[in-house]
Enzyme design. Structure first.
Site, PDB file in Angstrom:
ATOM      1  N   ASP A   1       0.916  -0.650  -0.229  1.00  0.00           N
ATOM      2  CA  ASP A   1      -0.038  -0.235   0.351  1.00  0.00           C
ATOM      3  C   ASP A   1       0.850   1.305   0.024  1.00  0.00           C
ATOM      4  O   ASP A   1       2.095   1.118  -0.030  1.00  0.00           O
ATOM      5  CB  ASP A   1      -0.921   0.209   0.795  1.00  0.00           C
ATOM      6  CG  ASP A   1      -1.768   0.975   1.566  1.00  0.00           C
ATOM      7  OD1 ASP A   1      -2.227   1.029  -0.425  1.00  0.00           O
ATOM      8  OD2 ASP A   1      -2.145   1.571   2.551  1.00  0.00           O
TER       9      ASP A   1
ATOM     10  N   ASP B   1      -1.775  -1.017   6.157  1.00  0.00           N
ATOM     11  CA  ASP B   1      -2.147  -0.292   7.710  1.00  0.00           C
ATOM     12  C   ASP B   1      -3.521   0.003   7.763  1.00  0.00           C
ATOM     13  O   ASP B   1      -3.370   0.124   9.082  1.00  0.00           O
ATOM     14  CB  ASP B   1      -1.621   0.933   7.035  1.00  0.00           C
ATOM     15  CG  ASP B   1      -2.371   2.174   6.029  1.00  0.00           C
ATOM     16  OD1 ASP B   1      -2.276   1.945   5.987  1.00  0.00           O
ATOM     17  OD2 ASP B   1      -2.476   3.498   6.907  1.00  0.00           O
TER      18      ASP B   1
ATOM     19  N   ASP C   1      -0.463   4.986   1.131  1.00  0.00           N
ATOM     20  CA  ASP C   1      -0.552   6.146   2.118  1.00  0.00           C
ATOM     21  C   ASP C   1      -1.245   5.355   3.746  1.00  0.00           C
ATOM     22  O   ASP C   1      -1.361   3.794   3.739  1.00  0.00           O
ATOM     23  CB  ASP C   1      -1.570   6.623   2.058  1.00  0.00           C
ATOM     24  CG  ASP C   1      -1.566   7.134   0.981  1.00  0.00           C
ATOM     25  OD1 ASP C   1      -0.695   8.134   0.369  1.00  0.00           O
ATOM     26  OD2 ASP C   1      -2.769   7.390   0.068  1.00  0.00           O
TER      27      ASP C   1
END
Length: 227
Positions: A11, A170, A13
């Site tokens: 990922d 995250d 961000d």
């Protein structure tokens, strides 16, 4: 489990850089002239990890906004691009881990719910614009996270079965997407927006320095192509 996996899909961000704070600022820059504001904790819990469209559909309902979705999205796009011009910084260990994986011949992809223009601007700012064999963004798949489409597309472009890929995420939304694709889901808790350890995670780490290279079967990279 040692050496079981062949590729890594990141990922963007909250994984390679601490991006959610910027998106939160951009969201409030659009909401402010409309007389609204969203606190960071609500933003983190409600929309972090969602597609841009889903984020603003949520905001329209939350604040009773009458503006058309396309108008809000365009204003948000301008706000994000303006903030990205100020520069971005990688999370600790991001450049080093990506560089080490490339040295080891591990196929690398990026799967982001952001727009491609934002992703490309961010990668340029991070100095990672040439680091990935495949980049997939929300505009190129039918369904955004938590659906598995982004991760399945990334695996397909790398030429590696999804079950042989590690996903580094995250948010709960991203972890669900990775698991739905059949990937080994690593939750990174390094960003300011980090969540408590999630049940969807196969492994939880607090820093990219803690990434376990022994999970990977290293060698010559598979053929990948840009979408």
């Amino acid at each position: 489990m040692s050496g079981r996996f062949r590729a890594v899909v990141f990922d963007l961000d909250g994984v390679l850089w601490d991006g959610e704070a910027l998106y939160h600022r951009a969201l409030n820059a659009v909401l402010a002239p409309l007389g609204h504001a969203l606190d960071y904790e609500t933003y983190r819990q409600a929309v972090a990890g969602l597609s841009v469209e889903d984020c603003w559909e949520w905001a329209r309902e939350r604040f009773g906004l009458g503006q058309p979705l396309e108008e809000l999205l365009e204003a948000y796009h301008r706000a994000v691009m303006e903030l990205l011009r100020d520069g971005v910084e990688p999370l600790p260990g991001a450049r080093q881990l990506v560089g080490r994986l490339r040295e080891l011949g591990v196929p690398l992809a990026l799967a982001s719910s952001s727009r491609r223009e934002w992703v490309e601007a961010t990668l340029r700012g991070l100095g990672l614009e040439r680091a990935f064999q495949a980049i997939v963004t929300a505009s190129e798949v039918e369904r955004a996270k938590p659906a598995p489409d982004l991760y399945l597309a990334a695996a397909r472009l790398l030429g590696v079965p999804a079950q042989r890929c590690i996903a580094v995420e995250d948010t709960p939304t991203g972890l669900r997407a990775a698991r739905a694709a059949g990937m080994f889901a690593v939750q990174l808790r390094a960003a300011s927006s980090c969540f408590p350890p999630q049940p969807e995670a196969d492994l939880v780490i607090d820093s990219l320095w803690d990434f376990d290279l022994s999970l990977l079967q290293t060698g010559a990279p598979a053929e990948g192509r840009q979408p």
